[in-house]
Design a protein around this motif. Structure first.
Motif, PDB file in Angstrom:
ATOM      1  N   ARG A  73      -6.306  -8.138  -5.174  1.00  0.00           N
ATOM      2  CA  ARG A  73      -5.427  -7.254  -4.535  1.00  0.00           C
ATOM      3  C   ARG A  73      -5.991  -5.823  -5.321  1.00  0.00           C
ATOM      4  O   ARG A  73      -6.302  -4.764  -4.788  1.00  0.00           O
ATOM      5  N   MET A  74      -6.025  -5.974  -6.805  1.00  0.00           N
ATOM      6  CA  MET A  74      -6.279  -4.620  -7.408  1.00  0.00           C
ATOM      7  C   MET A  74      -7.647  -4.445  -7.181  1.00  0.00           C
ATOM      8  O   MET A  74      -7.920  -3.316  -7.194  1.00  0.00           O
ATOM      9  N   TRP A  85      -5.359   7.855   4.895  1.00  0.00           N
ATOM     10  CA  TRP A  85      -5.113   6.525   5.356  1.00  0.00           C
ATOM     11  C   TRP A  85      -5.417   5.527   4.273  1.00  0.00           C
ATOM     12  O   TRP A  85      -4.400   4.781   3.843  1.00  0.00           O
ATOM     13  N   GLY A  86      -6.327   5.516   3.606  1.00  0.00           N
ATOM     14  CA  GLY A  86      -6.960   4.585   2.556  1.00  0.00           C
ATOM     15  C   GLY A  86      -5.917   4.541   1.455  1.00  0.00           C
ATOM     16  O   GLY A  86      -5.515   3.599   0.802  1.00  0.00           O
ATOM     17  N   LEU A  87      -5.592   5.730   1.053  1.00  0.00           N
ATOM     18  CA  LEU A  87      -4.801   5.966  -0.130  1.00  0.00           C
ATOM     19  C   LEU A  87      -3.252   5.428  -0.005  1.00  0.00           C
ATOM     20  O   LEU A  87      -2.523   4.884  -0.590  1.00  0.00           O
ATOM     21  N   GLN A  88      -2.749   5.752   1.346  1.00  0.00           N
ATOM     22  CA  GLN A  88      -1.602   5.425   1.520  1.00  0.00           C
ATOM     23  C   GLN A  88      -1.415   4.025   1.639  1.00  0.00           C
ATOM     24  O   GLN A  88      -0.483   3.348   1.386  1.00  0.00           O
ATOM     25  N   TRP A  89      -2.329   3.003   2.002  1.00  0.00           N
ATOM     26  CA  TRP A  89      -2.390   1.936   2.217  1.00  0.00           C
ATOM     27  C   TRP A  89      -2.686   1.186   0.844  1.00  0.00           C
ATOM     28  O   TRP A  89      -1.992   0.168   0.408  1.00  0.00           O
ATOM     29  N   ARG A  90      -3.394   1.709  -0.048  1.00  0.00           N
ATOM     30  CA  ARG A  90      -3.594   1.490  -1.412  1.00  0.00           C
ATOM     31  C   ARG A  90      -2.088   1.389  -2.151  1.00  0.00           C
ATOM     32  O   ARG A  90      -1.679   0.313  -2.664  1.00  0.00           O
ATOM     33  N   ASP A  91      -1.529   2.412  -1.945  1.00  0.00           N
ATOM     34  CA  ASP A  91      -0.111   2.682  -2.505  1.00  0.00           C
ATOM     35  C   ASP A  91       0.883   1.548  -2.065  1.00  0.00           C
ATOM     36  O   ASP A  91       1.774   1.125  -2.653  1.00  0.00           O
ATOM     37  N   ALA A  92       0.716   1.155  -0.620  1.00  0.00           N
ATOM     38  CA  ALA A  92       1.580   0.099  -0.058  1.00  0.00           C
ATOM     39  C   ALA A  92       1.039  -1.301  -0.747  1.00  0.00           C
ATOM     40  O   ALA A  92       2.137  -1.949  -1.149  1.00  0.00           O
ATOM     41  N   LEU A  93      -0.021  -1.421  -0.714  1.00  0.00           N
ATOM     42  CA  LEU A  93      -0.511  -2.809  -1.363  1.00  0.00           C
ATOM     43  C   LEU A  93      -0.102  -2.860  -2.622  1.00  0.00           C
ATOM     44  O   LEU A  93       0.556  -3.894  -3.324  1.00  0.00           O
ATOM     45  N   ALA A 107       4.373  -7.922  -5.565  1.00  0.00           N
ATOM     46  CA  ALA A 107       3.595  -6.917  -5.005  1.00  0.00           C
ATOM     47  C   ALA A 107       3.440  -6.847  -3.366  1.00  0.00           C
ATOM     48  O   ALA A 107       3.149  -8.207  -3.037  1.00  0.00           O
ATOM     49  N   LEU A 108       3.590  -6.053  -2.888  1.00  0.00           N
ATOM     50  CA  LEU A 108       3.562  -6.007  -1.230  1.00  0.00           C
ATOM     51  C   LEU A 108       1.995  -6.471  -0.720  1.00  0.00           C
ATOM     52  O   LEU A 108       1.932  -7.615  -0.092  1.00  0.00           O
ATOM     53  N   GLY A 109       1.147  -6.146  -1.585  1.00  0.00           N
ATOM     54  CA  GLY A 109      -0.287  -6.614  -1.190  1.00  0.00           C
ATOM     55  C   GLY A 109      -0.589  -7.987  -1.356  1.00  0.00           C
ATOM     56  O   GLY A 109      -1.230  -8.802  -0.608  1.00  0.00           O
ATOM     57  N   ASN A 110       0.060  -8.648  -2.416  1.00  0.00           N
ATOM     58  CA  ASN A 110       0.142  -9.837  -2.560  1.00  0.00           C
ATOM     59  C   ASN A 110       0.674 -10.885  -1.410  1.00  0.00           C
ATOM     60  O   ASN A 110       0.314 -11.926  -1.025  1.00  0.00           O
ATOM     61  N   LEU A 111       1.815 -10.268  -0.919  1.00  0.00           N
ATOM     62  CA  LEU A 111       2.412 -10.887   0.239  1.00  0.00           C
ATOM     63  C   LEU A 111       1.543 -10.833   1.536  1.00  0.00           C
ATOM     64  O   LEU A 111       1.499 -12.041   2.117  1.00  0.00           O
ATOM     65  N   ILE A 112       1.034  -9.863   1.664  1.00  0.00           N
ATOM     66  CA  ILE A 112      -0.047  -9.341   2.960  1.00  0.00           C
ATOM     67  C   ILE A 112      -1.053 -10.442   2.677  1.00  0.00           C
ATOM     68  O   ILE A 112      -1.454 -11.177   3.824  1.00  0.00           O
TER      69      ILE A 112
END
Length: 328
Positions: A73-74, A85-93, A107-112
């Motif tokens: 994820r990192m 778009w990219g930066l907002q999704w980065r922050d979400a992850l 972390a949300l990204g781990n779950l996704i």
């Protein structure tokens, strides 16, 4: 760091073909290297360790028997598009749920990532899909297709038996050991390599090892036979980026040259072309480090890549300039 247009213009190489780079490591060290590479090339493949057994990654790994997603994820976040778009999704992850409940600490990204692996049944396809979501400027691959566990032979874990060698198992325990790490191995031994990762190393113009936790982020790649063979036989040039901090944590008591000697001991047939070091980490070890680098076939390149505002870390822009200069 957010890249300003004039900074990018000053760093981007000419209009010719940009180098294909395979960057190996994990955690914050790999993320720093990936961020620094983006102004230099748009042909980046991150090959990420899969040994993490702590925090959110450790919990998901244990519950679902999957690769630990955190370092992956990192790396994806580090390669995200700099569009809104990219930066907002980065922050979400990167968002981590607070509290002590079932979601607390995840972390949300781990779950996704874990959800996509469950849906697709293919870790590489899942990571590629998250990369598309982020507009990632590069690809992220696991070093192996199964989770691995690090085991280390450590001297002096017991302060009352300083000359006794013990086995310490698990990434978190190895990274935080109070003893001196002598060697590491992986379980399973050998793990099943990610074929796309080995091919990326063979296809690269440059391969970069480090920076990162030496025994738990940098060394594991050398313990996967297919990756080690690819590193030995690739026609790419090989660069080792030394950490900004020596003699700490799992490398307590290690000088800069000790880091290279450990690398050579675990992969004696590995040739290096460049060892990149900030002058501050050499500190009296200059001659020895140059000799150790030369024994591995490498030139020692000294470059001021430290972040003056955050001691112990690389400055993204300075590291980017160093990568550009070396690769050109």
């Amino acid at each position: 760091m957010t890249w300003a247009g004039n900074e990018l213009a000053g760093l981007r190489p000419g209009a010719g073909r940009r180098p294909a780079v395979a960057a190996l490591g994990g955690g914050h060290g790999l993320a720093a290297s990936l961020q620094a590479l983006q102004p230099v090339t748009d042909r980046i493949t991150a090959v990420v360790t899969v040994a993490d057994d702590g925090g959110s990654s450790g919990r998901l790994r244990q519950e679902f028997d999957i690769l630990p997603p955190g370092d992956l994820r990192m790396a994806l976040a580090a390669l995200c598009s700099t569009s809104e778009w990219g930066l907002q999704w980065r922050d979400a992850l990167q968002h981590r749920f607070p509290g002590e409940g079932d979601l607390g600490g995840h972390a949300l990204g781990n779950l996704i990532i874990a959800s996509l692996w469950d849906l697709l049944g293919d870790p590489v396809a899942g990571l590629d899909l998250v990369g598309r979501l982020l507009g990632a400027r590069g690809r992220v691959l696991p070093m192996a297709v199964e989770p691995v566990r690090i085991a280390a032979s450590v001297l002096g874990v017991d302060p009352d038996a300083a000359d006794q060698v013990s086995e310490v198992v698990g990434q978190v325990r190895v990274a935080s050991t109070s003893g001196r790490v002598l060697s590491v191995r992986l379980d399973p031994d050998p793990p099943r390599a990610c074929p796309e990762a080995a091919q990326a190393i063979l296809d690269a113009d440059w391969v970069i090892l480090g920076p990162g936790s030496w025994f738990t982020s940098v060394m594991p790649h050398l313990l996967v036979p297919e990756l080690r063979e690819a590193l030995v036989h690739t026609r790419a040039r090989r660069m080792l980026t030394l950490n900004m901090v020596m003699n700490t944590g799992e490398t307590s008591g290690f000088s800069a040259s000790d880091h290279l000697e450990v690398l050579a001991a675990h992969a004696p047939d590995l040739h290096l072309d460049v060892v990149l070091a900030d002058p501050s980490v050499i500190d009296g070890d200059d001659d020895q480090l140059s000799e150790t680098a030369a024994a591995m076939g490498a030139e020692l390149v000294r470059a001021a890549v430290a972040d003056p505002d955050q001691p112990g870390t690389h400055d993204t822009l300075r590291l980017a300039a160093a990568y550009r200069d070396v690769m050109e």
